[in-house]
Design an enzyme around this catalytic site. Structure first.
Site, PDB file in Angstrom:
ATOM      1  N   GLY A 246       0.776  -1.233   0.000  1.00  0.00           N
ATOM      2  CA  GLY A 246       0.000   0.000   0.000  1.00  0.00           C
ATOM      3  C   GLY A 246       0.809   1.286   0.000  1.00  0.00           C
ATOM      4  N   ASP A 293      -8.131 -10.784  -7.842  1.00  0.00           N
ATOM      5  CA  ASP A 293      -7.084 -11.084  -8.823  1.00  0.00           C
ATOM      6  C   ASP A 293      -7.175 -10.067  -9.969  1.00  0.00           C
ATOM      7  OD1 ASP A 293      -5.464 -12.080 -10.832  1.00  0.00           O
ATOM      8  OD2 ASP A 293      -6.197 -14.134 -10.685  1.00  0.00           O
ATOM      9  N   CYS A 373      10.366  -4.000  -9.890  1.00  0.00           N
ATOM     10  CA  CYS A 373      11.597  -3.843  -9.092  1.00  0.00           C
ATOM     11  C   CYS A 373      12.588  -4.925  -9.501  1.00  0.00           C
ATOM     12  CB  CYS A 373      11.298  -3.874  -7.598  1.00  0.00           C
ATOM     13  SG  CYS A 373      10.527  -5.416  -7.038  1.00  0.00           S
TER      14      CYS A 373
END
Length: 469
Positions: A246, A293, A373
């Site tokens: 979050g 999902d 990332c």
């Protein structure tokens, strides 16, 4: 300066990564020797922490200056009066940067040892204390209050509860045991607190455990950049497709002044609870988090759902952030990754499924930001090339702020297109050796430049959808 071995990978994974970083276009541009040097440098940098700890200020509740003053007082306490500077980033006004001191070379190793798992070890290198679940082994007669040397079991070979370990281990620093060996391995599941309080870590970073929790969010620098690139505006409807824990969701809401609607999806229920907790803690009301999902977020029939829950009708969102599940090979520090080649390469198809849904859910002239990332060509530039071929009505957009480098060659993108991407490559600067004296003499501009370069491996692409689908 390098004090740890390069990241330990399976041979098949290292070979796969090397092929990407030494593709024909790279070798043609830099030469084989330089391409190989850059790749080895990258593997070396991945096992070391970035030069700065980055925190984002929750500007919804407080000014940056007010939080900076509170943080300065907190760091004075943590570092026993040692004066470590706190810098406000000039291009990311809600970001504060704290230099990491280290590696510190004169720490005396103790006879009493604790071995921790690799993940726990990575956290210690970024300022965390050692929590009981991370402890794998402890010396036979360890008591509460003992001074302990802490090591990381980077190969995962140490047996739980062992009294000594002679395998590959990396020294992380010293700390004081909060519990005895007997208490740690008592088998009580409720033991989850601090086991070793780090007093002399090799890399000195602040601990943010319960520090100003309503005002600060610990994030890597590129993770903050990506939300600024998305550029959310008050009143918009925005989707964060893979949102846990979050950090980016709450950043989106803060940049919108908590005006509008931020939908956060994640398919793991306890992670969704974490998003809700963070929104509550940071005082943000515009966030709605759902356990769902993202690959199924497109509503296939056209019956309108009055409750605003997923799945959603096509062209429902002004902006979409797809911070996609990825191999995570850009995370730092990471001394060892035991993944197989099959696991590392499994993300590309999932990313494409999510991207396809995102394009459908985006309004005409809406903005889609894709980020990972990781450092692989397959999950980054190759995905951009695929997206532009598959969805001809998508256009790459310049990014603001543009702090990372440009994209990597090898996926068939033009030089102009590569300039519109951001690839954060930790290998572009040498590993740092930072002490208090060097910080006193350093210019602020040089420190900001270093913080921009010496961070995790990360990738950002920004698209605009030029017509209705």
């Amino acid at each position: 300066m390098s004090i740890f071995p390069k990241i330990s990978l399976r041979l098949e994974v290292e070979k796969y990564l090397k092929e990407g970083f030494m593709n024909k276009e790279v070798v043609s541009a830099f030469g084989k020797q330089e391409a190989e040097r850059k790749f080895e440098t990258l593997l070396n940098h991945l096992s070391h922490p970035p030069s700065f700890t980055t925190v984002r200020v929750n500007t919804h509740l407080a000014s940056v200056q007010h939080v900076k003053d509170l943080l300065f007082d907190e760091l004075q306490k943590q570092f026993n009066g040692l004066s470590v500077p706190i810098l406000q980033h000039p291009d990311l006004q809600d970001v504060l940067l704290i230099p990491v001191i280290g590696p510190r070379k004169n720490i005396k190793k103790q006879h009493c040892e604790v071995i921790v798992g690799a993940q726990c070890g990575n956290a210690v290198l970024r300022g965390a204390h050692v929590y009981v679940p991370g402890i794998v082994s402890a010396s036979k007669f360890m008591k509460a209050g003992d001074v302990i040397s802490v090591y990381s079991d980077i190969k995962g070979k140490c047996k739980k509860g062992a009294k000594e370990f002679d395998g590959t281990k990396v020294f992380l620093g010293n700390g004081i045991s909060e519990l005895s060996r007997k208490e740690i391995f008592s088998g009580l599941p409720e033991l989850k607190g601090i086991g070793i309080r780090m007093t002399e870590p090799i890399y000195l970073s602040p601990s943010f455990d319960n520090v100003l929790p309503s005002y600060l969010f610990l994030q890597n620098l590129p993770s903050v950049v990506v939300t600024h690139v998305l550029d959310p505006q008050p009143g918009e409807k925005i989707l964060d497709m893979c949102a846990a824990p979050g950090g980016k969701t709450t950043h989106i809401a803060a940049l919108m002044h908590d005006q509008g609607e931020v939908i956060a999806l994640d398919k793991i229920s306890n992670k969704v609870e974490k998003i809700k907790q963070n929104a509550l803690l940071l005082g943000l009301n515009s966030i709605k988090a759902f356990c769902f999902d993202g690959t199924k977020a497109l509503k296939l029939n056209t019956v309108k759902d009055a409750e605003g829950k997923p799945p959603f009708l096509p062209e429902s969102f002004d902006r979409i952030l797809l911070d996609a599940p990825c191999s995570g090979m850009g995370q730092r520090p990471n001394m060892a990754c035991s993944w197989t080649l099959k696991e590392v390469t499994s993300y590309q198809p999932l990313q494409r499924k999510l991207f396809t849904v995102a394009v459908e859910l985006l309004k005409p002239w809406g903005v889609l930001v894709y980020s990972t990332c990781t450092i692989t060509l397959a999950e980054n530039e190759e995905q951009v090339a695929w997206a532009l071929r598959t969805f001809p009505y998508l256009q790459l957009q310049p990014q603001d702020p543009h702090i990372g480098g440009e994209g990597m060659v090898g996926a068939g993108l033009s030089l102009e297109q590569l300039k519109q991407l951001q690839r954060f490559d930790p290998s572009v600067v040498p590993l740092q050796d930072t002490d208090i004296d060097s910080l006193r003499d350093a210019r602020i501009e040089d420190m900001i430049w270093l913080a921009n370069k010496d961070c995790i491996g990360f990738f950002i692409a920004k698209f605009i959808k030029c017509k209705s689908t």
